[in-house]
Scaffold this motif. Sequence first.
Motif, short mmCIF file in Angstrom:
data_model
loop_
_atom_site.label_atom_id
_atom_site.label_comp_id
_atom_site.label_asym_id
_atom_site.label_seq_id
_atom_site.Cartn_x
_atom_site.Cartn_y
_atom_site.Cartn_z
N THR A 79 50.41 75.31 47.93
CA THR A 79 51.06 74.17 47.37
C THR A 79 51.12 72.83 48.29
OG1 THR A 79 52.83 75.80 47.13
CG2 THR A 79 53.62 73.70 47.50
N ASN A 80 50.90 72.98 49.59
CA ASN A 80 50.69 71.71 50.19
C ASN A 80 49.34 71.18 49.75
OD1 ASN A 80 53.39 72.07 51.36
ND2 ASN A 80 52.52 72.91 53.34
N TYR A 81 48.25 72.15 49.95
CA TYR A 81 47.09 71.42 49.31
C TYR A 81 46.94 70.61 48.19
CZ TYR A 81 42.08 71.69 48.26
OH TYR A 81 40.80 71.54 47.84
N GLU A 82 47.76 71.37 47.02
CA GLU A 82 47.62 70.67 45.85
C GLU A 82 48.61 69.31 45.75
OE1 GLU A 82 45.79 71.33 43.23
OE2 GLU A 82 44.93 73.14 44.42
N THR A 83 49.42 69.38 46.51
CA THR A 83 50.43 68.27 46.97
C THR A 83 49.62 67.15 47.38
OG1 THR A 83 52.36 69.65 47.17
CG2 THR A 83 52.37 67.28 47.93
N ALA A 84 48.88 67.37 48.53
CA ALA A 84 48.17 66.62 49.08
C ALA A 84 46.87 65.87 48.12
CB ALA A 84 47.34 67.13 50.18
N LYS A 85 46.21 66.66 47.29
CA LYS A 85 45.37 66.20 46.40
C LYS A 85 45.95 65.37 45.29
CE LYS A 85 42.14 68.63 44.65
NZ LYS A 85 41.51 70.02 43.99
N ARG A 86 47.26 65.69 44.88
CA ARG A 86 48.04 64.60 43.86
C ARG A 86 48.17 63.44 44.66
NH1 ARG A 86 50.55 69.53 42.39
NH2 ARG A 86 52.28 69.10 43.87
N PHE A 87 48.47 63.59 45.88
CA PHE A 87 48.90 62.29 46.60
C PHE A 87 47.70 61.42 46.69
CE2 PHE A 87 48.49 60.00 50.73
CZ PHE A 87 49.80 59.15 50.46
N ILE A 88 46.67 61.88 47.08
CA ILE A 88 45.32 61.04 47.08
C ILE A 88 45.02 60.33 45.61
CG2 ILE A 88 42.81 61.28 47.31
CD1 ILE A 88 43.27 63.38 49.32
N LEU A 89 45.06 61.34 44.47
CA LEU A 89 44.81 60.78 43.38
C LEU A 89 45.74 59.52 42.96
CD1 LEU A 89 44.40 64.22 41.42
CD2 LEU A 89 42.58 62.33 41.79
N SER A 90 47.16 59.71 43.55
CA SER A 90 48.04 58.46 42.86
C SER A 90 47.74 57.39 43.70
CB SER A 90 49.44 59.01 43.39
OG SER A 90 49.62 59.10 44.73
N ARG A 91 46.91 57.41 44.79
CA ARG A 91 46.52 56.17 45.89
C ARG A 91 45.06 55.58 45.33
NH1 ARG A 91 50.42 54.73 49.72
NH2 ARG A 91 52.46 55.94 49.20
N ARG A 92 44.57 56.22 44.46
CA ARG A 92 43.22 55.72 44.29
C ARG A 92 43.17 54.41 43.70
NH1 ARG A 92 39.49 60.06 41.19
NH2 ARG A 92 38.54 57.99 40.69
N SER A 93 44.05 54.04 43.17
CA SER A 93 44.23 52.76 42.29
C SER A 93 45.83 52.07 42.66
CB SER A 93 44.13 52.88 40.76
OG SER A 93 44.97 53.69 40.42
N GLY A 94 45.90 50.90 41.95
CA GLY A 94 47.21 50.10 42.22
C GLY A 94 47.02 48.95 43.35
N ALA A 95 47.86 48.47 43.72
CA ALA A 95 48.06 47.34 44.79
C ALA A 95 47.03 47.66 45.98
CB ALA A 95 49.21 46.73 45.13
N LEU A 96 46.30 46.68 46.58
CA LEU A 96 45.23 47.10 47.27
C LEU A 96 45.94 47.57 48.74
CD1 LEU A 96 42.52 46.91 48.49
CD2 LEU A 96 42.82 44.63 48.95
N GLY A 97 47.10 47.00 49.18
CA GLY A 97 47.97 47.41 50.40
C GLY A 97 48.43 49.01 50.16
N ASP A 98 48.47 49.35 48.84
CA ASP A 98 49.24 50.66 48.64
C ASP A 98 48.11 51.96 48.41
OD1 ASP A 98 51.88 50.01 48.96
OD2 ASP A 98 52.11 49.42 46.85
N ARG A 99 46.97 51.39 48.38
CA ARG A 99 45.79 52.44 47.97
C ARG A 99 45.62 53.14 49.37
NH1 ARG A 99 41.43 48.57 45.23
NH2 ARG A 99 42.77 47.41 43.81
#
Length: 467
Positions: A79-99
């Motif tokens: 569970t936590n491992y998949e949550t961490a992977k989803r978090f990484i995927l969500s931070r691959r793009s977007g505003a530079l300060g939030d990546r």
Amino acid sequence: MALQTGVGKSTLINRAFGVKKAVKPSIRRSDISLLLTNFPQVSAHYRPGEANIETPLISPENTLFVLHDSQGFEPGEDTNYETAKRFILSRRSGALGDRLHAVWFCLECPRTGTRLLESAAEDFLKSKKATLGTIPLIIVFTKYDEFVDDLEMKMLDHNFEEEELMAIASSKAESILNEHYTRSIHPLAGESLPHVAVSTEEGYENTLPKLVQLTYSMVSKWVAHEPSVVSNMAQRVNPTLKIQGTIDIGKKKYWTALRSSPNFAGHTVWDCLYVIHTDIVRVWNFPTPHLLTKKFRELMVKMVEDLHVPKTLNLTSMLGGSPVTAVSAVLSIPAAPIVIPIVAGLVLGSWAYSVYRQSKVVQQRFIAFIVDLTHVMETLFIITAGRHERVGSRAIKLAYNAYNNSAVKAWVHNQIESYRELEGRDAALEMIEYLIKSTDSEDNGNYHAEIRKLVLDPVNLSQDEPW
């Protein structure tokens, strides 16, 4: 990021960023996005299962450091491992300060009979390209000291001298880790990954600066230069990188203005130096408000007023007048106040409050101000290294006196007096960079060694006292 507990990631973060605890901020901060699991000081603020990887946590001791706690996960726990992977995927793009700007993938140095990679680690490495994209992944082998100690124990029968034994064991450790990387990690990732071994123990002080330098370089290359500058400001183990950060910001913002002066037009010299002072101090990110006070600003401006007529200097003999001589007498009574002689009659010359006008003298003073302040910050960094506590005015006065009485400062000012702007070149910029980096040279290198000779253990460097 660490897929198992107990690999030393918490201590690694503590030492690299000079933090002891982190708390949930009232306002979201996203200067740096770092992923870490099971950080004890953070977890203590939550009941089990309450931590949320989406919630940024910051430390009051270093507000440039932002932590995202993914909670721990062990083999067989998905569970936590998949949550961490989803978090990484969500931070691959977007505003530079939030990546997400980089991931430290922490693995304990392999010990006899232990498995280097668990299944979750293997899966993460296999999916590196799909999960991280171009976000730098740095392999961090932790507890390097224990690994080297084990190898030393196996060679005790060879009757090596202690220093020789350490050198042989360290060389063998490096070879084994490179072999593990080549056989176990590289094939899974399918590409070359930067890797470094670290320890937070005495005798391995050079390992964390290597990790920080590597992170700075990778983020600058693969993400953007801006977050690499901020990560440099956040770290508290590599003074050479801080100097580079000072140069980076200076080049971008105002060094070239020393020649053409568009940014300074209409402002007083004090106002211009005020901005420069603030930018340099923020790069070094000391846990203290004293470096931005009016009194310290005045002290630094006063330091450049002693620029004198050039004269021939014997650098070798000058280096004999060490800062230890100037400061050690004060430290013989650890509780005694540190005296800066010029404070009593501190009055700045009228030049400091006049409107900026480009001239050789003013340009020389600006160069001296930038170089002197950087070297005082560097000296303070060396003096307070490893203490991870607030910096009091006592420590700042000590650093100021050490540099002000040093041969390095005398040499710097002599070089500036000899400076001439050259046609078609930004000689001011070149001169600043040369003088800031000068203490890394062989001739001036013993200034650092002299500072490190100071017996500071009994001195309370977090103490405040009148200037």
